[in-house]
Structures are given as C-alpha cells and as structure tokens.
Scaffold this active site. Structure first.
Site, short mmCIF file in Angstrom:
data_model
loop_
_atom_site.label_atom_id
_atom_site.label_comp_id
_atom_site.label_asym_id
_atom_site.label_seq_id
_atom_site.Cartn_x
_atom_site.Cartn_y
_atom_site.Cartn_z
N ASP A 105 -6.10 33.62 85.55
CA ASP A 105 -6.15 32.81 84.33
C ASP A 105 -5.06 31.73 84.29
O ASP A 105 -5.14 30.81 83.48
CB ASP A 105 -5.98 33.70 83.10
CG ASP A 105 -7.12 34.69 82.94
OD1 ASP A 105 -8.27 34.29 83.18
OD2 ASP A 105 -6.85 35.86 82.59
N ASP B 248 -5.02 37.09 80.82
CA ASP B 248 -4.06 38.15 81.14
C ASP B 248 -3.82 38.30 82.64
O ASP B 248 -2.82 38.87 83.05
CB ASP B 248 -4.50 39.49 80.56
CG ASP B 248 -5.91 39.88 81.01
OD1 ASP B 248 -6.48 39.17 81.86
OD2 ASP B 248 -6.44 40.88 80.50
N ASP C 193 -10.72 35.69 76.00
CA ASP C 193 -11.17 36.79 76.83
C ASP C 193 -11.80 37.85 75.91
O ASP C 193 -11.57 37.84 74.70
CB ASP C 193 -9.98 37.38 77.59
CG ASP C 193 -10.40 38.38 78.65
OD1 ASP C 193 -11.58 38.38 79.02
OD2 ASP C 193 -9.54 39.14 79.10
#
Length: 921
Positions: free
Chosen positions: A654, A650, A325
């Site tokens: 995901d 997070d 990310d």
C-alpha cells in the site's frame, strides 16, 4: 519483469543456468559481481543544508528578505532583526517536517533478512542475504523471513504470510505447479517473495530476482518515484502569496509616487515602503497556521488519529473520496459464524466477534436450544475438536475476548462456546490421537480422538462401532462430501445421493452469495491405526454432518459513518485484496453506494484504458484483488478527476499509493512500519469511523484558519489604507514602523494563537467538502472586510487627524492611533470566532483561550504605553482616562457593525434566501 510463475521448472532452471544442487561458490561470486548485492538501493538524499535553504524559496519570503536588507542598510537593526527572526523560525518548522520518503525506505530495508540458507555445491550453507544471486537454491523453514523472490521447487505444508505485500491476511499455501501468465500476484502459489515470512512447513525455491528487481524492490522504487502532491494548503498559500506580492509592488509604486509629489526624503520613503511591505504581509500567519495545525493534530490524536504531517490536518477537510481497505477498517477483522446448516435444519447465529455470547435462531426469530445429540450440536462438536485455535477469556490483561490461532478456526470455537460447550474441557476429555494437518490442495483437515471411560457417547459418535476412535473432518464442502458415503439426517445415517449432493451445493452457494466463508463437516468412528496419513484413507467412510458459514462482520458504527460521509459530500470506495463477491457483499451491507454496489477486480482493471477507468471510477464502489501499481493508478485517476483522495493501507504493497494520495492513512494496529512511514496519518484503532472524525476535525481547522486569516488581513489592510490615506492627505505618518511590527507580531500574535483554538461549531459535516480550488480568503470574508476595514482604517486616521487638529503633540496622536488600531483588534478577535453566529449566542467565555489572549494583549499594550523603556522603544506617550474612553468607544464599533451583518445573514437563511454568501468556509 519475467513471468517466472508461468514458466515450467525446466525453463526456469534453463534460463537461470542452475540446478537443484545450487551454484558453486565461484559462480555465485561471478553472479554477485554481475547483478549486484541483494539489497534495496536508496536514491541520493538531498543534503540537510539544501533542504533548509529550500524553505526560503517563496516570493513572499523574498519580499521580507528584501525589506530586512533595506532595513539593515538604513541601520534599522531592530526592525531587520525581527523580520529575519520570523523567517528563520518558519524555515526551521518546514525543515523538520521533510524527509518522509527517506524514512519509508529505511523501514523497507529493515524488512530484509540479514542471512539466508542456500545450496552451494550441493551443501546447505548460510550466507549473508545481500550475497544471494539469481540461480541460488533458497532453503526455507518455518519462521524464516524470505530474502529474495524465488520459484517454489519443493513445498511440504509450506505457508507464507504475504499480507504486507498482497493485502491478504491469512497464510498462503505454496505448491510446485505452473500457473497461467495472467495470475494475479496474490494467487501465485508457486512463488516466494522477499520480505514475506514462512509460518509453517518447509520448502525450497530457486532465486529468480534479487534486490531492486524483486516485488519488494519494485515497491521500493515506486515509493522513491512517487511524487507527493502539494497539499491544498500549500497551493492556497501560494495563491495568497502571489496576491500579496502584487499588492506590495503596487503599494511601493504608489508610496514613491506620493512621496515624490510631497518631496519626501528618500530615507523616509524607503522606511514607509518597508512599513507598507511589513503591513501587507501577515507575519504571524505562518506561526498561526503551524499552531492551528498542531492543535488539530492534538485534537485528532485524542480521537485516535495521529497526523504525521502538519499540512495534512487541513487537507483532511477537503477530502472528497476515501479509498478504504475492507478487513479491519470497514469490518471487525474477527471471523464470526453466522449460519449453520444441517440436512434437516438451518439456524442463524447471533453475536459478533470473539465474545462467546449469542443465540441460535430458527427462521430468524425462534431461539433453539442446542442439546447433545442434536444435528447442530454434532456440527459444533466437530468444529471444536478438529481445530487448533484457542479462546482467550477477557480479563485484567485483556478487556475483550480473543483467540490464538487461525481466525477461521477461532470463529468455530466461539460458536461452540455460544452453544454452551466448554471447548477446553471437551478437548481434554477427547484427546487427539491422530491427525492430518490442513492441506491447501485438498483444503481439508482431519483429527482422531479417544473418548475417555465413563463419558458414554462423548463426544457424539457418527456411525461406527463402540471402542473405535472418533474421526472428524472439516474443510471445503465439496471436498468433505466427496469423502462421505453417508449423511446424518434426523438422527439417522442415510446414503449420499444426487439429491443430497445438490442440496449441499445449493446451501453452499446461497451462503457464498452472502459473502460467507463456507466450511463442511463430517465424522465417523474408525480404527485410526488402520488409517494412512492422508485423506484418501477416509474416502467412503465418513458421515456428512453439515455446513457453517462465517463472515468478517462489518463494524456496526461504520454504516452510520458512511451515511454521514454522504451527507458531507464525501464518497467511500472499498479497495480490498479480498475476493470480488466478498467485497461486494460487504459494500452492500454497509450501503457504500446509493444503489447496489458496482464492483470490478484487478484483472478487469488491468484491461481498462485510462479513458475507460475514468468513467468506471465514477460509478464503481468496490475494487477487489488489486495490485500495488493499480492502487496508485486508482488514486491518480481520482486526482485527475479533481478529487481529493484519502487512501488507507496496512501492507508494504500500500505504501506507493499512500504516498501518491493527498492523505495517506496507515493502520496503527495491523500496519507495517513501511506503511506508517509513508502515510500522512496513522489511525490507532484501525477504524473507518476515526477517518471520518479526522475529516471533521480537518474542516474545523480549515475554518479556524480562515477566521484567523480574515482577522489578520483586516488588520493589515487597515494599516495599509491608513498609511496611504495619510500620504495622500498630506498628514504625517500615523504609525511608526516599530508600532506596525508591534501590532502585527505582538498584538496579533497573542490573539491569533488563541483564535485557532476555537472549537467546532457543529455543522462542519453538513456542508460539502472544501473545494480544491477554494481560496483561503473566501467571498464572505471579503464582504465582511469591506465593512470592517474602513471602520478600522478611517477610524485610526480620523482619530489621528482629530488629535493633530486639536494641537496635541505628534507623539500623542501616534500613540492614540496606534492604541485604537490595537483595540480594534481586541474586538475583531471576538468577531472572528464565527462567520455567522453572534458572540452572545456562542458565549463570551466559551473559548477561554481567546479571552486569555485579549487579556494578555491588554496588559502588553499598557506596558507599551506606560513603561518608560517601552515608550523609548515604541515612541509612545501616556494616555489619559478620557483618551481610553474615546478609544474603546471607537474600537467597539467593529463588533457592533459585524453583529448586525451576522444578524442579516441569519435572517436571510431563516427566510430561505441568501442575501449575501453565508458560508465562511
């Protein structure tokens, strides 16, 4: 799934058979019976007893179970008890570490709201969230956790936090509008989603999906259906197990063949067969591996990486692709003003994060002093006052500066403080008397301020007459300048013309190309009592001041970490919920690829065939605006191409990708509980560098496992060769079954446990990743065993034969052979600390754990020989000093030969040749 965001409201109400008055209680009950409760459904759990029994489903375990059964049949209860005890311990360890998907589902269920406010019979009614049905009118207020998916039918300054679902970190403004069918989930401003939170405003929506049909339910189903791939360690252990099974079967055939040729009794042949089976299987290996991985977990925890699955420790060493990310992992997650533009000047702002220290540079080098009345000062004064955030100074409770409020506004307050402004004092002396809150449609915010007597022109007063309030405006540059009739240039106000509009647009575009979030600023002295509560009342009355560009800066240490990954053969790929241009600019800034980063977004990804995606992932370094199922698809694509994938995340969105990845990595600070439960590893500082450190530690652990396996197998093979040689030569059995178990479980146990504590050798990140198909027993290890096993096997059988030749009792000869094999292991433990480095160069005492293990093994061996009850148990007799000198001299041969072999390898490497495979791992 129905595209509810695309239909107009009349169609939505028509399809759901509902109205703005809501459903009647009777209709709601009928729909509840039809659609079921609004809750996430777990798939049936595997019973605990079945999960425990599953730990015994391994061919190697079957062999040991068979050996235990035969030992019990022969009334060898001691041997059978030891074997069964080891199996139960290993099964218990495996049982404890199962059930990750169930924990993830439990965390998902915690995210659902227990109650919801709905319209029932034209009246607001609070009902249990599980009783919501399609067609209900859901009433939303700030602070509510939304209980179902709904189409917005009313929105008053309504914003929701959807970061856990879409990956976006800022609030999403909701509106009543229709959207194109292909609008990505993150851009569906007319939808409310189960599990997200309303942070400002109020509104209402018509429920369109409940339970497992919601977006959260869809993710829950993906979590349930995602099949966690076997780790590399599991695959390698299966491969090693198959080889051991073949070896055991072959040995048993040979044992019975030789036994029949020598007319041995069946009982004796069975005991020899059991001894061979026990010799062939490294019983200490499961315990050694568990300890090695546990040690790795502790070391990683010290480096801020908490591993939740033991096997994941080793898998980290084989990672070839990190799908990371952007926000908070590659970047600081602290918006920072880096550039300010005024019509007659442009400055760069130094400093990063929320620390209010930095310089204002002209042309990147000449420092500018920001003085009251200057163009930059006026922009920063507007930015500080038209602002709801606050700076939080560093102190005992907070070692770093921080902010409260929106990060974008916080960055503006920090920039003002860098210019020497006391932001709180400024606000106290210019109290707010009028405001229009930020509006997502116009993307504007306005405030009016009263200046206190005696403060003169404080704050700066663009245009207007004395005594009027100062009004400041900030927001999207095109929206701000659209309300302005004048522009401040060189201290004078000039009319806005096409040239000014063009200059502002060009400056904005240049900042945007550099991945900056651009805001425009304007001000004027106006009579706020005559202004309406809206931005249109400001049209044509404002003076344009300038622009500010913000960026979430890359973490300074990440670029070096990415470069280290490249040298280690690990590729970094950015998978972000942010916009394409922003992701690409950050990727280029971090040199995420050797050339300019190639980027594609979720819309492009959705249109790709699997073959096209297979080719795209080979050259694409940035994936932006991707949906949850697209993240899973990316992971599966990389895995299909043979990559070992670490995936960071997070948000709830995901979780499926983290389960699918070889290593799922959750953020410890910003990560949701769902993500943490689904992940194999949690990094406590949300820093990309921590992932790289964990990969390095994974390689250290894998190398230590290989060292341990080489050590164990060299002993086991030596035992097998010695037993077979005695059978073939007509000698008595040199080792009793109890003595073999002692070597395998006690001597090896005290040494392997400490051997896995070996520290890193320093070159782990200079080698390519451990290949997925790479076996646990490497070619260099096999070559070393070719040198060491004959020394141990024939040394043991040779000493045994020599003792018998000199008419020493069988018990004495067996004790001498047994002790020599143990001494070989003492020295071999020192050998196994490195595949290439000399023990003298490493330092004999650099791993105190190994020295402690050897010391413990020496003491226990002395007890096995000299304690009367151990003599009866082990079938040993005392040895003399001369015996010990002879045994230690023979045992030290393994370290002499191995040191010569390592020297030959190093010499070949220095001469740029490779006489033998050099890499142990």
């Amino acid at each position: 799934m129905e595209q509810w965001h695309h239909l107009n409201l009349d169609q939505v109400f028509g399809q759901l058979g509902a109205s703005t008055a809501g459903l009647s209680s009777e209709e709601a009950a009928n729909r509840l019976a039809k659609h079921g409760p609004n809750e996430l459904i777990e798939k049936q759990k595997t019973p605990a007893w079945r999960r425990f029994l599953r730990q015994f489903m391994s061919p190697v375990i079957y062999v040991l179970l068979a050996a235990a059964v035969i030992a019990l049949a022969l009334q060898e209860y001691k041997d059978a008890g030891i074997i069964i005890g080891v199996l139960v311990i290993n099964a218990t360890i495996g049982f404890i570490h199962e059930g990750k998907a169930e924990r993830a589902m439990a965390a998902l269920k915690k995210m659902t709201a227990p109650f919801a406010t709905v319209m029932r019979g034209a009246k607001e009614t609070v009902v249990p969230a599980r009783e919501l049905v399609p067609g209900d009118i859901l009433v939303v207020h700030a602070g509510d956790r939304l209980a179902a998916d709904a189409r917005v039918v009313e929105a008053v300054a309504l914003q929701t936090l959807e970061g856990s679902l879409t990956g976006e970190s800022t609030g999403v403004s909701k509106r009543v509008l229709d959207l194109p069918e292909d609008t990505p989930l993150a851009d569906r401003r007319n939808m409310l989603y189960k599990g997200t939170i309303a942070v400002t405003g109020r509104g209402a929506g018509i429920v369109v999906s409940t339970g497992m049909n919601t977006e959260l339910g869809r993710i829950a189903r993906m979590v349930q259906e995602a099949k966690e791939p076997k780790t590399n360690l599991q695959r390698r252990l299966e491969q090693l197990g198959r080889a051991i099974i073949v070896c055991v079967c072959a040995l048993i055939v040979v044992v019975f063949g030789l036994g029949m040729l020598r007319s041995l009794p069946m009982r004796e042949m069975l005991m020899v067969a059991i001894s061979q089976a026990v010799s062939a299987i490294p019983e200490d290996l499961p315990v050694a591996m568990t300890i090695a991985l546990a040690v790795g977990m502790q070391r990683m925890a010290r480096r801020k990486a908490v591993v939740r699955r033991l096997a994941a420790v080793e898998t980290l060493g084989g990672v070839t692709v990190i799908c990371s990310d952007k926000t908070g992992t590659l970047t600081k997650n602290e918006m920072t003003v880096v550039e300010i533009w005024a019509p007659d000047c442009r400055v760069a702002v130094t400093g990063a994060g929320y620390e209010p220290t930095g310089k204002f540079l002209v042309d990147g080098k000449e420092e500018m002093k920001i003085t009251p009345g200057s163009p930059i000062y006026e922009i920063l004064q507007c930015a500080a006052l038209c602002n709801d955030s606050h700076l939080v100074p560093s102190g005992k409770d907070s070692p770093c500066w921080g902010i409260t409020g929106d990060p974008t506004e916080g960055a503006l307050a920090v920039a003002a403080a860098k210019a020497g402004m006391d932001v709180e004092d400024l606000r106290a002396n210019a109290p707010r008397v009028w405001e229009v809150p930020f509006d997502a449609v116009s993307r504007l915010m306005a405030t009016g301020h009263r200046t206190r007597a005696g403060k003169g022109d404080y704050p700066a007063s663009p245009g207007g007459n004395a005594g009027e309030h100062v009004v400041y405006l900030k927001g999207a540059p095109e929206s701000v300048i659209g309300l302005c009739s004048m522009v401040r240039r060189g201290g004078n106000d000039e009319h806005v013309d096409d040239a000014v509009t063009t200059a502002v647009a060009e400056a904005q575009e240049e900042m945007a190309r550099n991945a900056l979030r651009v805001l425009g600023f304007a001000g004027a002295r106006l009579d706020t009592s005559s202004l309406e509560a809206g931005f249109e009342s400001l049209r044509g009355k404002m003076v344009f001041l300038g622009l500010a560009g913000e960026v979430d800066p890359p973490r300074p240490e990440v670029r070096d970490a990415i470069e280290l990954c490249k040298k280690a053969g690990v590729r970094t790929v950015m998978v972000t919920g942010d916009h394409l241009a922003t992701g690409k600019a950050i990727g280029d800034a971090l040199a995420i690829s050797e050339t300019e980063a190639r980027a594609i977004d979720g819309v492009q990804l959705a249109k790709m065939s699997q073959q096209e995606l297979d080719e795209a992932v080979k050259t694409t370094s940035v994936f932006a605006r991707v949906a949850p199922e697209q993240k899973v698809r990316l992971v599966e694509t990389f895995q299909r191409l043979g990559e070992v994938v670490a995936m960071t995340g997070d948000g709830v969105n995901d979780a499926p990708a983290l389960v699918q990845a070889d290593i799922g990595v959750a953020m410890g600070i910003t990560g949701t509980e769902v993500t943490k439960e689904a992940a194999a590893m949690v990094i406590t500082d949300d820093n990309f560098v921590t992932i790289v450190s964990a990969i390095e530690e994974g390689r250290v652990i894998f190398n230590n496992l290989r060292k341990t396996i080489m050590y164990l197998l060299s002993t086991n093979v030596a035992e097998m060769v010695a037993l077979m040689s005695s059978l073939a030569s007509g000698l008595p059995i040199p080792l009793r079954a109890a003595q073999i178990l002692w070597v395998n479980l006690v001597t090896d146990g005290t040494l392997t446990v400490n051997l896995v504590m070996e520290k890193r050798e320093g070159d782990e990140m200079k080698n390519p990743p451990i290949r997925r198909e790479e076996p646990l027993v490497s070619l260099p290890s096999l070559i070393r065993m070719l040198f060491l096993v004959p020394i141990m096997a024939f040394g043991t059988i040779g000493l045994f034969a020599w003792e018998l030749h000199n008419n020493l009792p069988l018990e004495h000869a067996q004790t001498a052979a047994f002790t020599l094999l143990v001494v070989f292991q003492w020295f071999n433990a020192l050998n196994s600390r490195s595949g290439t480095r000399s023990i003298l160069a490493m330092g004999l005492f650099s791993n105190p754990f190994v020295i402690a293990g050897i010391s413990a093994a020496v003491i226990m061996q002395l007890g096995a020989i000299y304690l009367p009850f151990m003599q009866r148990l082990m079938g040993t007799v005392p040895l003399s000093l001369i015996d010990w000198i002879r045994i230690v001299a023979l045992g030290s041969m393994v370290i002499v030969v191995d040191e010569f072999y390592k020297w030959y390898l190093r010499k070949g490497a220095e001469e740029n040749r490779s006489p033998l495979p050099l890499r142990e791992g």
